[in-house]
Scaffold this active site. Structure first.
Site, short mmCIF file in Angstrom:
data_model
loop_
_atom_site.label_atom_id
_atom_site.label_comp_id
_atom_site.label_asym_id
_atom_site.label_seq_id
_atom_site.Cartn_x
_atom_site.Cartn_y
_atom_site.Cartn_z
N GLN A 146 62.40 -10.21 -63.90
CA GLN A 146 63.26 -9.11 -64.36
C GLN A 146 64.32 -9.70 -65.29
OE1 GLN A 146 62.43 -5.68 -62.74
NE2 GLN A 146 60.72 -7.12 -62.82
N ARG B 294 68.76 -4.66 -61.95
CA ARG B 294 68.76 -4.96 -63.38
C ARG B 294 67.41 -4.56 -64.00
NH1 ARG B 294 68.28 -10.39 -61.19
NH2 ARG B 294 66.43 -11.50 -61.95
N ALA C 189 66.67 2.03 -59.48
CA ALA C 189 65.70 0.98 -59.80
C ALA C 189 65.86 0.51 -61.25
CB ALA C 189 64.29 1.47 -59.55
N HIS C 190 65.02 -0.46 -61.62
CA HIS C 190 65.14 -1.08 -62.94
C HIS C 190 64.84 -0.10 -64.07
CE1 HIS C 190 60.70 -2.66 -62.48
NE2 HIS C 190 60.74 -1.35 -62.62
N ASN C 191 65.54 -0.32 -65.19
CA ASN C 191 65.35 0.43 -66.44
C ASN C 191 65.83 1.87 -66.39
OD1 ASN C 191 64.02 -1.94 -67.25
ND2 ASN C 191 62.01 -1.07 -66.85
#
Length: 340
Positions: A205, A225, A246-248
Site C-alpha cells: 500500500q 492509507r 478503507a484504502h483509496n
C-alpha cells in the site's frame, strides 16, 4: 513514485532482475538491462516505472501510459505502447506486488529518542510523556500530542490539532484544527491481496492519508492509507468512534459517520453525506452529495445525490419502508391463520 517522506526507494532494479524475482518472461530479452526505479498505476506511470494490466477494459489506459515497462498476461502481449518493455506473466497483479516489495519499503521510526532530532516542532506545540515523534515529522503550533501516541516518520500535522492518547498516525498529511481521539489508527496498510504462485500475496500500500482542516476522528477509528492513490477526508467531516474507512476512499466536506460505519475501498462520497450507525458500503461505489444512509443499511449500489436509502440491500427509504410494512402485514395474517 510513492511519497519519499513515507517510503524508502530501494531501486533501481533491472528488468532482468525483476523478471527473475517474479517469474516473468521478458518479451524482448535484449531489454533486460533497462532499469526502473518504482512501481506505478497506469495513469501515474512514467519512463522510470513499471506498471501492470489485469483488466482488459483498461487497454486504452495502457496505450496512453508513459510507463517504461509493464507486466502483462501473454494473451495481452500486444497491448503495450511503443517503447514500453513487456514482462509476460499469467498473474500481472501478483508480479506488480512482488516488484513493489523489491522497489519500496515503508519508513519506520529509527530514532531512539521519543522525539526525533530531525522532527520539526513549532513553538507552542505540546508533546505528552511517552509519545513518539518520528524522523522528519512536523507538528504545528498549538497542537497537543497525547501520552503514548505514535507519530510516524514524515507525518505532517497542522496547527491547533489534538491527538489523543495511544493514537497511531503514519503516512499522513493532516490539516489544522483536526481532532483525533484516543486509539485511532490512521495510515495503516489497507486490505489488499492477490493470488500468487505459492499463495496469497499482500499488495504493498504505497499511498497516503490526507485529512483536511477541521476534521474529527473518533476513538478506535481506522483510516487506511491508499494502495497508490490517496485516502482523503474532506474539510469539517465528523467521524464517530469505531469507524472503518478503507484504502483509496475519498470523503467530501461536512460528512457525518456514526459509530461502526464501514466504508469499503475506492468509494467516493459527496459533500454533506450522512451515515447512520453500522451502515456498510461496498467497494467502488459513488455516494452522492447530501445522500443519507440509514443505520444498519448495506449499500450495494451507487446512491444519487440527496436521496435517503435504508435496508439490506439498501434501496430508497420509501421503498424499503413499504416493503417492511407489507412483510409485517403478511406475517401477521399468516400468524392469525395458523391460530384459527
Amino acid at each position: 513514485m510513492p511519497d519519499p517522506r513515507f517510503f524508502e526507494d530501494l531501486g533501481p532494479k533491472t528488468l532482468s532482475d525483476l523478471a527473475r524475482l517474479v517469474g516473468a518472461e521478458l518479451r524482448a530479452p535484449d531489454e533486460g538491462a533497462r532499469q526502473v526505479r518504482s512501481v506505478a498505476i497506469l495513469d501515474r506511470a512514467d519512463a522510470d516505472s513499471i506498471t501492470f494490466l489485469s483488466d482488459r477494459r483498461r487497454k486504452a489506459d495502457l496505450l496512453a501510459s508513459r510507463a517504461g515497462a509493464c507486466f502483462l498476461h501473454p494473451s495481452q502481449a500486444e497491448a503495450a505502447p511503443d517503447g514500453c518493455a513487456v514482462l509476460l506473466t499469467p498473474s500481472p497483479q501478483a508480479a506488480y506486488a512482488l516488484a513493489a516489495q523489491a522497489l519500496h519499503r515503508p519508513r519506520i521510526n529509527a530514532s531512539e529518542a521519543f522525539v526525533s532530532a530531525s522532527a520539526r516542532i513549532e513553538s507552542g506545540a505540546r508533546i505528552a510523556p511517552g509519545a513518539v515523534v518520528g524522523d522528519g515529522a512536523q507538528i504545528g503550533a498549538g497542537t497537543v500530542i497525547g501520552s503514548g501516541a505514535v507519530i510516524g516518520p514524515g507525518v505532517a500535522i497542522g496547527r491547533d490539532c489534538e491527538v489523543g492518547p495511544r493514537a497511531v498516525i503514519g503516512f499522513a498529511l493532516i490539516g489544522d484544527r483536526v481532532r483525533i481521539y484516543a486509539g485511532a489508527v490512521i495510515g495503516e496498510a489497507g486490505f489488499g491481496a492477490t493470488p500468487g504462485p505459492t499463495g496469497l500475496i499482500d499488495i504493498p500500500q504505497l499511498g497516503r492519508v490526507i485529512i483536511q482542516d477541521g476534521v474529527t476522528v473518533g476513538a478506535g477509528t481506522c483510516i487506511d492509507r491508499g494502495a497508490f492513490e490517496d485516502t482523503v477526508i474532506g474539510e469539517n467531516t465528523k467521524i464517530d468512534n469505531l469507524v472503518q474507512i478503507a484504502h483509496n476512499v475519498r470523503v467530501g466536506r461536512n460528512c457525518v459517520m456514526a459509530a461502526h460505519t464501514g466504508i469499503s475501498g475506492s468509494v467516493t462520497i459527496g459533500d454533506g453525506a450522512q451515515f447512520g450507525g453500522k451502515a456498510g458500503v461496498a467497494d467502488h461505489l459513488d455516494i452522492g452529495q447530501g445522500a443519507r444512509v440509514a443505520a444498519g443499511a448495506g449499500v450495494m449500489k451507487d446512491i444519487p445525490p440527496g436521496e435517503t436509502w435504508g435496508g439490506v440491500p439498501a434501496r430508497p427509504v420509501r421503498t424499503w419502508m413499504r416493503e417492511t410494512a407489507w412483510l409485517s402485514k403478511m406475517a401477521q395474517r399468516r400468524g392469525e391463520g395458523a391460530g384459527a
